[in-house]
Motif scaffolding. Structure first.
Motif, mmCIF file in Angstrom:
data_model
loop_
_atom_site.group_PDB
_atom_site.id
_atom_site.type_symbol
_atom_site.label_atom_id
_atom_site.label_comp_id
_atom_site.label_asym_id
_atom_site.label_seq_id
_atom_site.Cartn_x
_atom_site.Cartn_y
_atom_site.Cartn_z
ATOM 1 N N MET A 198 0.828 -1.185 0.000
ATOM 2 C CA MET A 198 0.000 0.000 0.000
ATOM 3 C C MET A 198 0.878 1.258 0.000
ATOM 4 O O MET A 198 0.649 2.164 -0.781
ATOM 5 C CB MET A 198 -0.917 -0.019 1.223
ATOM 6 N N MET A 199 1.864 1.296 0.878
ATOM 7 C CA MET A 199 2.734 2.461 0.942
ATOM 8 C C MET A 199 3.592 2.555 -0.318
ATOM 9 O O MET A 199 3.824 3.649 -0.828
ATOM 10 C CB MET A 199 3.613 2.390 2.184
ATOM 11 N N ASN A 200 4.062 1.400 -0.829
ATOM 12 C CA ASN A 200 4.863 1.416 -2.052
ATOM 13 C C ASN A 200 4.054 1.931 -3.234
ATOM 14 O O ASN A 200 4.610 2.569 -4.135
ATOM 15 C CB ASN A 200 5.424 0.032 -2.355
ATOM 16 N N GLU A 201 2.761 1.659 -3.257
ATOM 17 C CA GLU A 201 1.908 2.185 -4.333
ATOM 18 C C GLU A 201 1.849 3.707 -4.274
ATOM 19 O O GLU A 201 1.892 4.371 -5.314
ATOM 20 C CB GLU A 201 0.496 1.595 -4.229
ATOM 21 N N TRP A 202 1.732 4.254 -3.062
ATOM 22 C CA TRP A 202 1.685 5.709 -2.929
ATOM 23 C C TRP A 202 2.985 6.327 -3.406
ATOM 24 O O TRP A 202 2.986 7.342 -4.104
ATOM 25 C CB TRP A 202 1.413 6.111 -1.478
ATOM 26 N N PHE A 203 4.107 5.719 -3.008
ATOM 27 C CA PHE A 203 5.400 6.228 -3.455
ATOM 28 C C PHE A 203 5.526 6.156 -4.974
ATOM 29 O O PHE A 203 6.103 7.049 -5.596
ATOM 30 C CB PHE A 203 6.548 5.461 -2.798
ATOM 31 N N ALA A 204 4.995 5.103 -5.584
ATOM 32 C CA ALA A 204 5.051 4.968 -7.044
ATOM 33 C C ALA A 204 4.156 6.000 -7.733
ATOM 34 O O ALA A 204 4.479 6.476 -8.830
ATOM 35 C CB ALA A 204 4.641 3.561 -7.459
ATOM 36 N N GLN A 205 3.065 6.383 -7.110
ATOM 37 C CA GLN A 205 2.157 7.368 -7.699
ATOM 38 C C GLN A 205 2.653 8.796 -7.528
ATOM 39 O O GLN A 205 2.203 9.690 -8.233
ATOM 40 C CB GLN A 205 0.764 7.239 -7.074
ATOM 41 N N HIS A 206 3.550 9.030 -6.585
ATOM 42 C CA HIS A 206 4.083 10.370 -6.319
ATOM 43 C C HIS A 206 5.614 10.345 -6.398
ATOM 44 O O HIS A 206 6.298 10.449 -5.375
ATOM 45 C CB HIS A 206 3.640 10.844 -4.935
ATOM 46 N N PRO A 207 6.158 10.220 -7.615
ATOM 47 C CA PRO A 207 7.619 10.047 -7.726
ATOM 48 C C PRO A 207 8.423 11.270 -7.287
ATOM 49 O O PRO A 207 9.524 11.114 -6.758
ATOM 50 C CB PRO A 207 7.836 9.731 -9.203
ATOM 51 N N TRP A 208 7.921 12.483 -7.508
ATOM 52 C CA TRP A 208 8.699 13.667 -7.125
ATOM 53 C C TRP A 208 8.801 13.804 -5.611
ATOM 54 O O TRP A 208 9.858 14.146 -5.087
ATOM 55 C CB TRP A 208 8.093 14.942 -7.728
ATOM 56 N N ILE A 209 7.713 13.519 -4.920
ATOM 57 C CA ILE A 209 7.735 13.569 -3.461
ATOM 58 C C ILE A 209 8.641 12.458 -2.926
ATOM 59 O O ILE A 209 9.425 12.682 -2.005
ATOM 60 C CB ILE A 209 6.308 13.449 -2.889
ATOM 61 N N THR A 210 8.547 11.277 -3.535
ATOM 62 C CA THR A 210 9.387 10.161 -3.134
ATOM 63 C C THR A 210 10.857 10.482 -3.359
ATOM 64 O O THR A 210 11.705 10.195 -2.506
ATOM 65 C CB THR A 210 8.995 8.892 -3.900
ATOM 66 N N TYR A 211 11.169 11.109 -4.506
ATOM 67 C CA TYR A 211 12.552 11.496 -4.778
ATOM 68 C C TYR A 211 13.053 12.486 -3.734
ATOM 69 O O TYR A 211 14.171 12.355 -3.235
ATOM 70 C CB TYR A 211 12.678 12.099 -6.182
ATOM 71 N N LEU A 212 12.230 13.448 -3.397
ATOM 72 C CA LEU A 212 12.620 14.438 -2.393
ATOM 73 C C LEU A 212 12.854 13.783 -1.027
ATOM 74 O O LEU A 212 13.836 14.092 -0.347
ATOM 75 C CB LEU A 212 11.553 15.526 -2.294
ATOM 76 N N ILE A 213 11.982 12.859 -0.643
ATOM 77 C CA ILE A 213 12.148 12.150 0.625
ATOM 78 C C ILE A 213 13.455 11.355 0.623
ATOM 79 O O ILE A 213 14.222 11.399 1.585
ATOM 80 C CB ILE A 213 10.940 11.221 0.901
ATOM 81 N N ILE A 214 13.720 10.647 -0.470
ATOM 82 C CA ILE A 214 14.945 9.854 -0.573
ATOM 83 C C ILE A 214 16.169 10.758 -0.496
ATOM 84 O O ILE A 214 17.125 10.471 0.223
ATOM 85 C CB ILE A 214 14.943 9.012 -1.862
ATOM 86 N N PHE A 215 16.152 11.868 -1.220
ATOM 87 C CA PHE A 215 17.308 12.766 -1.226
ATOM 88 C C PHE A 215 17.557 13.364 0.162
ATOM 89 O O PHE A 215 18.702 13.430 0.615
ATOM 90 C CB PHE A 215 17.129 13.881 -2.257
ATOM 91 N N VAL A 216 16.498 13.765 0.839
ATOM 92 C CA VAL A 216 16.650 14.330 2.187
ATOM 93 C C VAL A 216 17.211 13.278 3.142
ATOM 94 O O VAL A 216 18.108 13.568 3.942
ATOM 95 C CB VAL A 216 15.309 14.899 2.695
ATOM 96 N N LEU A 217 16.716 12.055 3.059
ATOM 97 C CA LEU A 217 17.221 10.996 3.940
ATOM 98 C C LEU A 217 18.675 10.663 3.627
ATOM 99 O O LEU A 217 19.481 10.464 4.542
ATOM 100 C CB LEU A 217 16.341 9.746 3.829
ATOM 101 N N VAL A 218 19.034 10.612 2.348
ATOM 102 C CA VAL A 218 20.426 10.339 1.967
ATOM 103 C C VAL A 218 21.332 11.453 2.477
ATOM 104 O O VAL A 218 22.407 11.195 3.035
ATOM 105 C CB VAL A 218 20.556 10.174 0.435
ATOM 106 N N ALA A 219 20.918 12.696 2.303
ATOM 107 C CA ALA A 219 21.724 13.827 2.763
ATOM 108 C C ALA A 219 21.858 13.813 4.286
ATOM 109 O O ALA A 219 22.941 14.087 4.814
ATOM 110 C CB ALA A 219 21.107 15.137 2.287
ATOM 111 N N PHE A 220 20.786 13.498 4.992
ATOM 112 C CA PHE A 220 20.840 13.439 6.453
ATOM 113 C C PHE A 220 21.802 12.351 6.917
ATOM 114 O O PHE A 220 22.643 12.582 7.794
ATOM 115 C CB PHE A 220 19.435 13.188 7.021
#
Length: 92
Positions: free
Chosen positions: A1-23
Motif C-alpha cells: 500500500m505504501m509502495n503504491e503511494w510512493f510509485a504514484q508520487h515520484p517527485w515527493i518520493t525522490y525528495l524524501i529519498i534525497f533528504v534521507l540520503v543527505a541526512f
C-alpha cells in the motif's frame, strides 16, 4: 500500500529519498567541512544516486522505509550516547 503511494508520487518520493540520503551522509559519513565546489559535487552525486534509489523504490524495493529505519536507529544511538554521557556526569 505504501509502495503504491510512493510509485504514484515520484517527485515527493525522490525528495524524501534525497533528504534521507543527505541526512545520513551528514550524520554518519561527513568527517570535516569540505570546500564549496567539492561539497557541490558530493550533493550532485547524491542527487544522481537518489534517482537510482527512486527507480528501485518504484520497482518495489522498500528503499524509503529502510532509510527511515536507518535514521531511527541513528536516533536511538544518539539517545543512548546522551543517556550514557549524562549518567557519567551525575555525581554519586
Amino acid at each position: 500500500m505504501m509502495n503504491e503511494w510512493f510509485a504514484q508520487h515520484p517527485w515527493i518520493t525522490y525528495l524524501i529519498i534525497f533528504v534521507l540520503v543527505a541526512f545520513i551522509y551528514n550524520k554518519v559519513f561527513r568527517v570535516r567541512k569540505l570546500p564549496l565546489l567539492k561539497d557541490l559535487i558530493v550533493y550532485l552525486i547524491m542527487a544522481v544516486g537518489s534517482f537510482l534509489l527512486l527507480i528501485f523504490q518504484i520497482d518495489g524495493l522498500p528503499i524509503v522505509p529502510s532509510m527511515g529505519v536507518a535514521v531511527l536507529l541513528m536516533a536511538v544511538v544518539r539517545v543512548r550516547y546522551w543517556v550514557t554521557e549524562r549518567s557519567r556526569k551525575k555525581p554519586e
